[in-house]
Design a protein around this motif. Structure first.
Motif, PDB file in Angstrom:
ATOM      1  N   ALA A  94      23.203 -35.826  -2.638  1.00 12.91           N
ATOM      2  CA  ALA A  94      23.770 -36.905  -3.471  1.00 12.91           C
ATOM      3  C   ALA A  94      23.488 -38.291  -2.754  1.00 12.91           C
ATOM      4  O   ALA A  94      24.262 -38.588  -1.941  1.00 12.91           O
ATOM      5  CB  ALA A  94      24.947 -36.881  -4.003  1.00 12.91           C
ATOM      6  N   ASP A  95      22.576 -39.214  -3.239  1.00 14.68           N
ATOM      7  CA  ASP A  95      22.233 -40.615  -2.374  1.00 14.68           C
ATOM      8  C   ASP A  95      23.521 -41.417  -2.387  1.00 14.68           C
ATOM      9  O   ASP A  95      23.968 -42.042  -1.398  1.00 14.68           O
ATOM     10  CB  ASP A  95      21.203 -41.001  -2.865  1.00 14.68           C
ATOM     11  N   ASP A  96      24.385 -41.625  -3.573  1.00 15.66           N
ATOM     12  CA  ASP A  96      25.464 -42.304  -3.479  1.00 15.66           C
ATOM     13  C   ASP A  96      26.604 -41.752  -2.755  1.00 15.66           C
ATOM     14  O   ASP A  96      27.603 -42.720  -2.763  1.00 15.66           O
ATOM     15  CB  ASP A  96      25.545 -42.988  -5.052  1.00 15.66           C
ATOM     16  N   LEU A  97      26.660 -40.573  -2.517  1.00 16.62           N
ATOM     17  CA  LEU A  97      27.966 -40.131  -1.831  1.00 16.62           C
ATOM     18  C   LEU A  97      27.708 -40.169  -0.217  1.00 16.62           C
ATOM     19  O   LEU A  97      26.554 -40.145   0.204  1.00 16.62           O
ATOM     20  CB  LEU A  97      27.977 -38.587  -2.272  1.00 16.62           C
ATOM     21  N   SER A  98      28.719 -40.245   0.565  1.00 11.54           N
ATOM     22  CA  SER A  98      28.590 -40.436   2.062  1.00 11.54           C
ATOM     23  C   SER A  98      28.049 -39.070   2.460  1.00 11.54           C
ATOM     24  O   SER A  98      28.027 -37.923   1.849  1.00 11.54           O
ATOM     25  CB  SER A  98      30.003 -40.640   2.551  1.00 11.54           C
ATOM     26  N   ASN A 102      28.650 -35.224   1.263  1.00 12.95           N
ATOM     27  CA  ASN A 102      27.371 -34.357   0.883  1.00 12.95           C
ATOM     28  C   ASN A 102      27.675 -32.987   1.417  1.00 12.95           C
ATOM     29  O   ASN A 102      27.174 -32.096   1.111  1.00 12.95           O
ATOM     30  CB  ASN A 102      26.301 -35.066   1.221  1.00 12.95           C
ATOM     31  N   PRO A 147      26.495 -44.112   2.941  1.00 16.48           N
ATOM     32  CA  PRO A 147      25.870 -43.381   1.809  1.00 16.48           C
ATOM     33  C   PRO A 147      24.592 -42.794   2.379  1.00 16.48           C
ATOM     34  O   PRO A 147      23.864 -43.154   2.984  1.00 16.48           O
ATOM     35  CB  PRO A 147      25.655 -44.613   0.830  1.00 16.48           C
ATOM     36  N   THR A 148      24.561 -41.577   1.780  1.00 13.47           N
ATOM     37  CA  THR A 148      23.279 -40.747   2.373  1.00 13.47           C
ATOM     38  C   THR A 148      21.908 -41.487   1.957  1.00 13.47           C
ATOM     39  O   THR A 148      20.846 -41.201   2.560  1.00 13.47           O
ATOM     40  CB  THR A 148      23.355 -39.231   1.479  1.00 13.47           C
ATOM     41  N   GLY A 149      21.959 -41.956   0.742  1.00 13.98           N
ATOM     42  CA  GLY A 149      20.595 -42.773   0.273  1.00 13.98           C
ATOM     43  C   GLY A 149      20.336 -43.863   1.405  1.00 13.98           C
ATOM     44  O   GLY A 149      19.166 -44.405   1.159  1.00 13.98           O
ATOM     45  N   ARG A 156      17.884 -37.756   6.262  1.00 17.59           N
ATOM     46  CA  ARG A 156      18.484 -37.019   4.734  1.00 17.59           C
ATOM     47  C   ARG A 156      18.211 -35.567   4.749  1.00 17.59           C
ATOM     48  O   ARG A 156      18.964 -34.695   4.531  1.00 17.59           O
ATOM     49  CB  ARG A 156      17.857 -37.707   3.596  1.00 17.59           C
TER      50      ARG A 156
END
Length: 262
Positions: A94-98, A102, A147-149, A156
């Motif tokens: 989930a790109d918007d999560l840290s 994740n 954020p992962t994104g 990633r």
């Protein structure tokens, strides 16, 4: 050949989609603490087999064994409960999560007592656990709250692999983990796979990249037309051997459909 019981084994797996028989008695053997590469041309059945092993598809015939126990996976949740984690090519991060969120996605740590019963997360514990896990695996991330994104493709991918490793107890299945990565990012992911193996985890690596397979795998199993048709010790095989097995130029043994590198 070792007499040790495989940590994961597929025996005679058959899977049909209507009139199409995607798997025609497929076998796979994964030893403990090994990287086993699963290779084959497009349409050989690799993706279908790993989806059976991860609970996405249910086989029409054959059996799956964890150690010496026959198991049935009716969903990916069942596979995860048995210690089999899968990282697909699309990552599913989930790109918007840290990064920390994740790693604990679907397995969040709740606050103790009444706050936890009210649904409040223990974010500090998750940040601490994520940082420790990434450090143990040698994954370099600026901070687990980012954020992962915002990470690079290789970072990633490393987060996705790390999440699987954190929760797996037996096997991590990696579907084309270096696809679309640059040279430096690819090497970091391969190094991570080696560290996972050295820590005692078993890895199934699905890949089209023969040099990478020979670099990181302990053993290579080749699929063709829905079956395993050859097995090699990676240190005793060449790219030409693997291509010959994938295309059918390498003769198979008639008794069990397997050819072994000499």
């Amino acid at each position: 050949m070792s007499t040790e019981t495989p940590v994961l084994e597929a025996r005679g797996i058959v899977k049909r989609f209507g009139h199409v028989e995607a798997l025609r008695g497929a076998n796979l053997t994964v030893g403990r603490g090994q990287v086993v590469a699963l290779i084959g041309d497009n349409g050989a059945g690799k993706s279908t087999l790993i989806k059976v092993l991860s609970g996405v598809h249910q086989p029409d015939a054959g059996e799956i064994l964890i150690g010496d126990r026959a198991v049935q996976f009716s969903s990916p949740v069942d596979a995860r409960r048995e210690g089999v984690e899968t990282v697909y090519q699309d990552l599913a991060v989930a790109d918007d999560l840290s990064v920390a969120a994740n790693l604990y996605l679907g397995r969040e740590i709740m606050r103790r007592g009444a706050l936890g019963r009210l649904g409040l997360l223990d974010k500090r514990a998750m940040r601490r656990g994520a940082a420790e896990a990434l450090e143990q695996l040698g994954v370099s991330i600026p901070r687990v709250t980012i954020p992962t994104g915002l990470l690079s493709g290789g970072q990633r991918q490393s987060v996705a692999v790390a999440r699987a490793v954190v929760w797996a107890t037996d096997v991590v299945i990696l579907d084309e983990p270096t696809a679309a990565l640059g040279v430096v990012q690819t090497q970091r992911v391969l190094e991570l796979i080696a560290r996972v193996r050295d820590a005692g985890m078993s890895v199934v690596l699905v890949s089209h990249n023969m040099p990478q397979v020979l670099e990181v795998a302990d053993r290579v199993e080749v699929m063709r037309l829905g079956r395993r048709t050859a097995r090699f010790a990676a240190g005793e095989a060449s790219t030409d051997d693997l291509v010959a097995a994938m295309t059918g130029a390498l003769a198979t043994e008639p008794d069990d459909g397997e050819a072994h590198a000499k």
